[in-house]
Design an enzyme around this catalytic site. Structure first.
Site, mmCIF file in Angstrom:
data_model
loop_
_atom_site.group_PDB
_atom_site.id
_atom_site.type_symbol
_atom_site.label_atom_id
_atom_site.label_comp_id
_atom_site.label_asym_id
_atom_site.label_seq_id
_atom_site.Cartn_x
_atom_site.Cartn_y
_atom_site.Cartn_z
ATOM 1 N N GLU A 195 53.943 -15.357 48.168
ATOM 2 C CA GLU A 195 53.524 -14.119 48.864
ATOM 3 C C GLU A 195 52.018 -14.159 49.186
ATOM 4 O O GLU A 195 51.288 -13.242 48.948
ATOM 5 C CB GLU A 195 53.842 -12.883 48.016
ATOM 6 C CG GLU A 195 55.286 -12.770 47.587
ATOM 7 C CD GLU A 195 55.568 -11.533 46.762
ATOM 8 O OE1 GLU A 195 54.741 -10.597 46.762
ATOM 9 O OE2 GLU A 195 56.612 -11.489 46.105
ATOM 10 N N GLU A 198 59.075 -10.048 38.736
ATOM 11 C CA GLU A 198 58.153 -9.235 37.923
ATOM 12 C C GLU A 198 58.806 -8.623 36.681
ATOM 13 O O GLU A 198 58.741 -7.427 36.429
ATOM 14 C CB GLU A 198 57.529 -8.140 38.792
ATOM 15 C CG GLU A 198 56.767 -8.682 40.004
ATOM 16 C CD GLU A 198 56.202 -7.597 40.904
ATOM 17 O OE1 GLU A 198 56.183 -6.424 40.499
ATOM 18 O OE2 GLU A 198 55.785 -7.929 42.041
HETATM 19 O O1 G3I Z 1 59.850 0.417 58.162
HETATM 20 C C1 G3I Z 1 60.398 1.532 57.452
HETATM 21 C C2 G3I Z 1 60.305 2.772 58.304
HETATM 22 O O2 G3I Z 1 61.141 2.612 59.453
HETATM 23 C C3 G3I Z 1 60.751 3.969 57.486
HETATM 24 O O3 G3I Z 1 60.597 5.140 58.249
HETATM 25 C C4 G3I Z 1 59.893 4.051 56.221
HETATM 26 C C5 G3I Z 1 60.308 5.232 55.371
HETATM 27 O O4 G3I Z 1 60.922 4.806 54.195
HETATM 28 O O5 G3I Z 1 60.065 2.846 55.450
HETATM 29 C C6 G3I Z 1 59.601 1.732 56.180
HETATM 30 O O6 G3I Z 1 59.850 0.599 55.388
HETATM 31 C C7 G3I Z 1 58.901 0.411 54.347
HETATM 32 C C8 G3I Z 1 58.492 -1.058 54.431
HETATM 33 O O7 G3I Z 1 57.677 -1.414 53.313
HETATM 34 C C9 G3I Z 1 57.750 -1.368 55.711
HETATM 35 O O8 G3I Z 1 56.540 -0.732 55.669
HETATM 36 C C10 G3I Z 1 59.615 0.695 53.018
HETATM 37 O O9 G3I Z 1 59.841 2.074 52.907
HETATM 38 C C11 G3I Z 1 58.719 0.235 51.879
HETATM 39 O O10 G3I Z 1 59.423 0.355 50.643
HETATM 40 C C12 G3I Z 1 58.373 -1.235 52.073
HETATM 41 O O11 G3I Z 1 57.485 -1.636 51.040
HETATM 42 C C13 G3I Z 1 57.561 -3.028 50.696
HETATM 43 C C14 G3I Z 1 57.478 -3.113 49.172
HETATM 44 O O12 G3I Z 1 57.439 -4.489 48.744
HETATM 45 C C15 G3I Z 1 58.692 -2.456 48.531
HETATM 46 O O13 G3I Z 1 59.868 -3.122 48.936
HETATM 47 C C16 G3I Z 1 56.384 -3.770 51.335
HETATM 48 O O14 G3I Z 1 56.577 -3.845 52.750
HETATM 49 C C17 G3I Z 1 56.293 -5.186 50.768
HETATM 50 O O15 G3I Z 1 55.107 -5.819 51.233
HETATM 51 C C18 G3I Z 1 56.257 -5.159 49.246
HETATM 52 O O16 G3I Z 1 56.308 -6.493 48.825
HETATM 53 C C19 G3I Z 1 56.165 -6.705 47.400
HETATM 54 C C20 G3I Z 1 57.066 -7.846 47.017
HETATM 55 O O17 G3I Z 1 58.407 -7.532 47.335
HETATM 56 C C21 G3I Z 1 56.910 -8.172 45.537
HETATM 57 N N1 G3I Z 1 55.504 -8.493 45.232
HETATM 58 C C22 G3I Z 1 54.587 -7.398 45.593
HETATM 59 C C23 G3I Z 1 54.704 -7.087 47.080
HETATM 60 C C24 G3I Z 1 53.734 -5.998 47.480
HETATM 61 O O18 G3I Z 1 54.069 -4.799 46.844
#
Ligand code: G3I
Length: 355
Positions: free
Chosen positions: A268, A162
């Site tokens: 994705e 991105e």
């Molecule tokens: O699982 C942990 C949990 O144990 C913890 O207590 C909590 C507090 O920080 O975090 C949890 O992890 C989170 C994880 O998602 C699972 O829910 C992370 O904080 C959170 O940052 C993470 O977000 C991910 C996001 O990217 C940022 O990395 C999403 O799952 C993921 O679907 C999303 O994916 C992105 C792609 O990389 C790029 N394209 C867009 C897509 C959607 O935003």
């Protein structure tokens, strides 16, 4: 008097015809799932991936669904810079090892995601106050450390995710500010120097519905081609709905990249069916619309020359695992399996594309 009332009740009852009991017709369960006879990886000639996390690897293992249905895995968030790059020259490769160990024993591959993303910058780097030269040295060491850590298992990486604004402008991220406008090419060169066997991708959303962003990406790819910058393919994220965008702009973007000979990854995939948040549960109509859309997307993917088909990766296993629910704040059923790991009609739509 009492007897008169009793008489009148009996008399009235005798006069009123008794309607026959309506037979209770069992409510048909909405057809949103089906009994699959073929897995995704037995249907498709290309790799089929799923985004997951380390906790999920353990949770889902007992169902063996991942092993049966997928031969590629992407870390949904645990192989990003904010997780792996602890401080200037310290790294946490535990997640890479977790995914690599899980997939190696199953003949799967890991697609690394993502070395640079403006939404996954560790806070200590956001607050970096050193020189631009030091910043570049730090980024080079991180990129080359990650790529060279498990290249036999992590056989590909989204090097940059991105990098363009929705209007096609180069995003003014800290990477651009500290490393200059040509930072993307530099990062691909560093990654390739670390291990030339690893396939390197540029990944983005919006290139399938906005010409400005598509044009910016194509100009970058053509420039890289002309300069010999090592890049192998493009990830189209494909966060779509059952009816948007229509297939034409998606086909235009895919054809533009395919005609240039690059590898193509639908990286994705999820297909929303509740974009206005009005539905409280998945019904058969929505499930069938999603099934048809899945077939349409796979049919498009099948027009890409086989040697350029890097694969299709779904952004989560079960509907309830989807990032979309928190992101949009309403229930949604965008993936192949329901909460109890049942194969949804969307899975049928994928398999049917090969029949
Ligand atoms: O699982 C942990 C949990 O144990 C913890 O207590 C909590 C507090 O920080 O975090 C949890 O992890 C989170 C994880 O998602 C699972 O829910 C992370 O904080 C959170 O940052 C993470 O977000 C991910 C996001 O990217 C940022 O990395 C999403 O799952 C993921 O679907 C999303 O994916 C992105 C792609 O990389 C790029 N394209 C867009 C897509 C959607 O935003």
């Amino acid at each position: 008097m009492r007897y008169l009332i009793l008489f009148l009740c009996v008399f009235t009852a005798c006069q009123t015809p008794v309607e026959p009991e309506e037979p209770i017709i069992p409510q048909e369960e909405p057809e949103t799932t089906y009994t699959a006879t073929k897995s995704l990886i037995s249907a498709a000639p290309f790799r089929v991936g799923v985004a997951g996390n380390v906790a999920g690897l353990k949770e889902h293992t007992e169902t063996r669904l991942i092993d049966q249905e997928f031969n590629s895995m992407t870390a949904e968030y645990e192989m990003k810079q904010n997780i792996m790059h602890i401080s200037k020259y310290d790294y946490d490769w535990v997640s890479i090892d977790e995914f690599a160990n899980y997939t190696r024993s199953r003949g799967m591959r890991v697609h690394g995601h993502a070395l640079l993303w403006h939404s996954a910058i560790p806070s200590w780097l956001e607050n970096f106050t050193g020189s631009d030269e030091e910043f570049s040295d730090i980024m080079k060491a991180y990129i080359q450390g990650a790529v060279s850590h498990r290249p036999k298992d992590v056989q590909s990486w989204d090097v940059v995710n991105e990098a363009f604004e929705d209007n096609g402008d180069l995003r003014n991220s800290i990477f651009r500010q500290k490393m200059g406008d040509d930072y993307i090419a530099q990062c691909f060169q560093w990654a390739h120097e670390a291990d030339s066997s690893v396939k390197l991708f540029y990944n983005d959303y919006g290139t399938i519905w906005d010409d400005r962003k598509l044009t910016a990406m194509l100009e970058m790819l053509d420039d890289f081609e002309a300069r010999g910058i090592p890049i192998h393919g493009v990830g189209f994220q494909m966060h779509i709905t059952w009816d948007w965008p229509v297939i034409e702009p998606i086909k235009k973007a895919v054809d533009a990249v395919a005609s240039r000979g690059w590898l193509i990854h639908f990286s994705e995939v999820d297909i929303r069916v509740n974009e206005d948040g009005g539905e409280l549960e998945l019904n058969q109509r929505l499930a069938e619309l999603q099934q048809a859309r899945m077939t349409e997307i796979v049919n498009l993917y099948n027009t890409i020359p086989e040697e350029q088909q890097f694969g299709i990766t779904f952004w989560g296993l079960r509907d309830t695992d989807s990032w979309l629910i928190d992101f949009w704040g309403n229930v949604e059923w965008p993936l192949l399996f329901d909460h109890s790991y049942k194969h949804k009609l969307m899975h049928k739509g994928f398999v049917e594309a090969f029949e």
